[in-house]
Design an enzyme around this catalytic site. Sequence first.
Site, PDB file in Angstrom:
ATOM      1  N   GLU A 120     -22.205 -37.136 -36.904  1.00 19.79           N
ATOM      2  CA  GLU A 120     -21.723 -37.488 -35.562  1.00 19.79           C
ATOM      3  C   GLU A 120     -22.455 -38.711 -35.027  1.00 19.79           C
ATOM      4  O   GLU A 120     -21.871 -39.550 -34.338  1.00 19.79           O
ATOM      5  CB  GLU A 120     -21.911 -36.300 -34.610  1.00 19.79           C
ATOM      6  N   THR A 168     -14.508 -41.281 -29.401  1.00 17.88           N
ATOM      7  CA  THR A 168     -15.599 -40.571 -28.719  1.00 17.88           C
ATOM      8  C   THR A 168     -16.608 -41.574 -28.170  1.00 17.88           C
ATOM      9  O   THR A 168     -17.132 -41.420 -27.062  1.00 17.88           O
ATOM     10  CB  THR A 168     -16.289 -39.605 -29.699  1.00 17.88           C
TER      11      THR A 168
HETATM   12  N1  LIG Z   1     -14.732 -37.535 -42.332  1.00 15.97           N
HETATM   13  C1  LIG Z   1     -14.265 -38.071 -41.210  1.00 15.97           C
HETATM   14  N2  LIG Z   1     -13.271 -37.460 -40.537  1.00 15.97           N
HETATM   15  C2  LIG Z   1     -12.759 -38.006 -39.404  1.00 15.97           C
HETATM   16  N3  LIG Z   1     -13.172 -39.167 -38.878  1.00 15.97           N
HETATM   17  C3  LIG Z   1     -14.170 -39.822 -39.517  1.00 15.97           C
HETATM   18  C4  LIG Z   1     -14.768 -39.294 -40.701  1.00 15.97           C
HETATM   19  N4  LIG Z   1     -15.735 -40.155 -41.084  1.00 15.97           N
HETATM   20  C5  LIG Z   1     -15.755 -41.168 -40.206  1.00 15.97           C
HETATM   21  N5  LIG Z   1     -14.804 -40.983 -39.251  1.00 15.97           N
HETATM   22  C6  LIG Z   1     -14.525 -41.879 -38.120  1.00 15.97           C
HETATM   23  O1  LIG Z   1     -14.860 -41.192 -36.921  1.00 15.97           O
HETATM   24  C7  LIG Z   1     -13.984 -41.584 -35.871  1.00 15.97           C
HETATM   25  C8  LIG Z   1     -13.370 -40.310 -35.294  1.00 15.97           C
HETATM   26  O2  LIG Z   1     -14.377 -39.569 -34.697  1.00 15.97           O
HETATM   27  P1  LIG Z   1     -14.332 -39.222 -33.162  1.00 15.97           P
HETATM   28  O3  LIG Z   1     -15.592 -38.498 -32.867  1.00 15.97           O
HETATM   29  O4  LIG Z   1     -14.044 -40.474 -32.369  1.00 15.97           O
HETATM   30  O5  LIG Z   1     -13.059 -38.303 -33.074  1.00 15.97           O
HETATM   31  P2  LIG Z   1     -12.942 -36.748 -33.143  1.00 15.97           P
HETATM   32  O6  LIG Z   1     -13.944 -36.245 -34.121  1.00 15.97           O
HETATM   33  O7  LIG Z   1     -11.526 -36.363 -33.373  1.00 15.97           O
HETATM   34  O8  LIG Z   1     -13.227 -36.405 -31.642  1.00 15.97           O
HETATM   35  P3  LIG Z   1     -14.129 -35.393 -30.810  1.00 15.97           P
HETATM   36  O9  LIG Z   1     -15.534 -35.550 -31.363  1.00 15.97           O
HETATM   37  O10 LIG Z   1     -13.975 -35.883 -29.419  1.00 15.97           O
HETATM   38  O11 LIG Z   1     -13.599 -34.028 -30.961  1.00 15.97           O
HETATM   39  C9  LIG Z   1     -12.931 -42.473 -36.481  1.00 15.97           C
HETATM   40  O12 LIG Z   1     -13.283 -43.809 -36.190  1.00 15.97           O
HETATM   41  C10 LIG Z   1     -13.044 -42.209 -37.973  1.00 15.97           C
HETATM   42  O13 LIG Z   1     -12.705 -43.336 -38.761  1.00 15.97           O
HETATM   43  N1  LIG Z   2     -19.684 -33.588 -26.249  1.00 18.34           N
HETATM   44  C1  LIG Z   2     -19.059 -34.690 -26.941  1.00 18.34           C
HETATM   45  C2  LIG Z   2     -18.041 -34.131 -27.864  1.00 18.34           C
HETATM   46  C3  LIG Z   2     -17.140 -35.103 -28.505  1.00 18.34           C
HETATM   47  O1  LIG Z   2     -16.191 -34.341 -29.200  1.00 18.34           O
HETATM   48  C4  LIG Z   2     -18.393 -35.593 -25.917  1.00 18.34           C
HETATM   49  O2  LIG Z   2     -17.656 -35.064 -25.077  1.00 18.34           O
HETATM   50  O3  LIG Z   2     -18.620 -36.791 -25.943  1.00 18.34           O
END
Ligand SMILES: Nc1ncnc2c1ncn2[C@@H]1O[C@H](COP(=O)(O)OP(=O)(O)OP(=O)(O)O)[C@@H](O)[C@H]1O
Ligand SMILES: N[C@@H](CCO)C(=O)O
Length: 293
Positions: A120, A168
Amino acid sequence: MLTVRAPATSANLGSGFDVFGVALGTPADVIRVERAPETRITVTGAGSQYIPEDPKQNTVGAVADALDAPAHIKIDKGVRPSSGLGSSAASAAGAAVALNALYDRGLSREELVPIAAEGEALVSGEAHADNVAPSLLGGFTIVTDDSVTQVDTSIPVVACLPETTVSTRDARGVVPESAPLEDVVTTVGNAATLTVGMTRDDPDLVGRGMNDQIVTPHRRALIDGYDRVHEAALEAGATGVTVSGAGPGVLAVCHERDQNAIAGAMIDAFDAAGIESRAYQTHVGEGAQLYRD
Ligand SMILES: Nc1ncnc2c1ncn2[C@@H]1O[C@H](COP(=O)(O)OP(=O)(O)OP(=O)(O)O)[C@@H](O)[C@H]1O
Ligand SMILES: N[C@@H](CCO)C(=O)O
């Protein structure tokens, strides 16, 4: 070859910014690993075209480094990236469970939380663990700087995912650096109410405790159609509605009898704002499952 199914998650739940999270029954990522001299990653599935396969840019690469466990890692994405449903965290949590088993590291699920959170840090700039914890442990989780507390629950939820994306990293940029004491007091009360609701499997208490005056008002503006969807879900019987994680997913908590109507109302409300969406009618569910082939 080892296979792990790692669930999507919803973090914050309104009043628990960077603290609360739940595992969702669906969707999920599937991670397959086999030992290799160097880490190599392949990605297929939902939104895979937006996910880097370079181990230095993928959350699972950070996990392989942290566990000193090089592997060929195949990710089949069920959780679309930039969804607010913990996409990056599902892959990281799944890889942590798989590589821990593949290399017999012997770490507990709790010990894997900070390791999965390294992924993360790679994508959002901070190692917040509120998505990886429920994906690893299941149920409802409370993450603090030095502890993780888990409660099993099966509260019904609807997670509605519009076709839009929110990063995020961007959504963290709009969070205020301080808040009036009055709002903090209200939020603490709501968070406590929600926690009791989770321990009692009570959707009314959980829904009541989701209200947040500190972070959510700034984030809802990043999600086209949010206000309509929020209102529509409440009218259809949701006990609480909020931004899922950093959005654009929207999470509604409810009684099972209202799930179908709420899902339809949320999709229609996004549609009225000109946005296509899909709704997962599911429950708070179990954490990552390991299968040995
Ligand atoms: N294994 C992976 N799976 C998904 N996204 C990835 C991965 N590795 C890197 N990324 C990158 O992480 C970003 C997505 O992560 P982000 O935290 O923004 O979204 P999310 O995980 O869906 O959201 P949230 O944390 O709000 O639930 C994208 O830019 C993507 O390319
Ligand atoms: N707590 C984090 C989670 C992202 O999924 C945020 O809200 O930025």
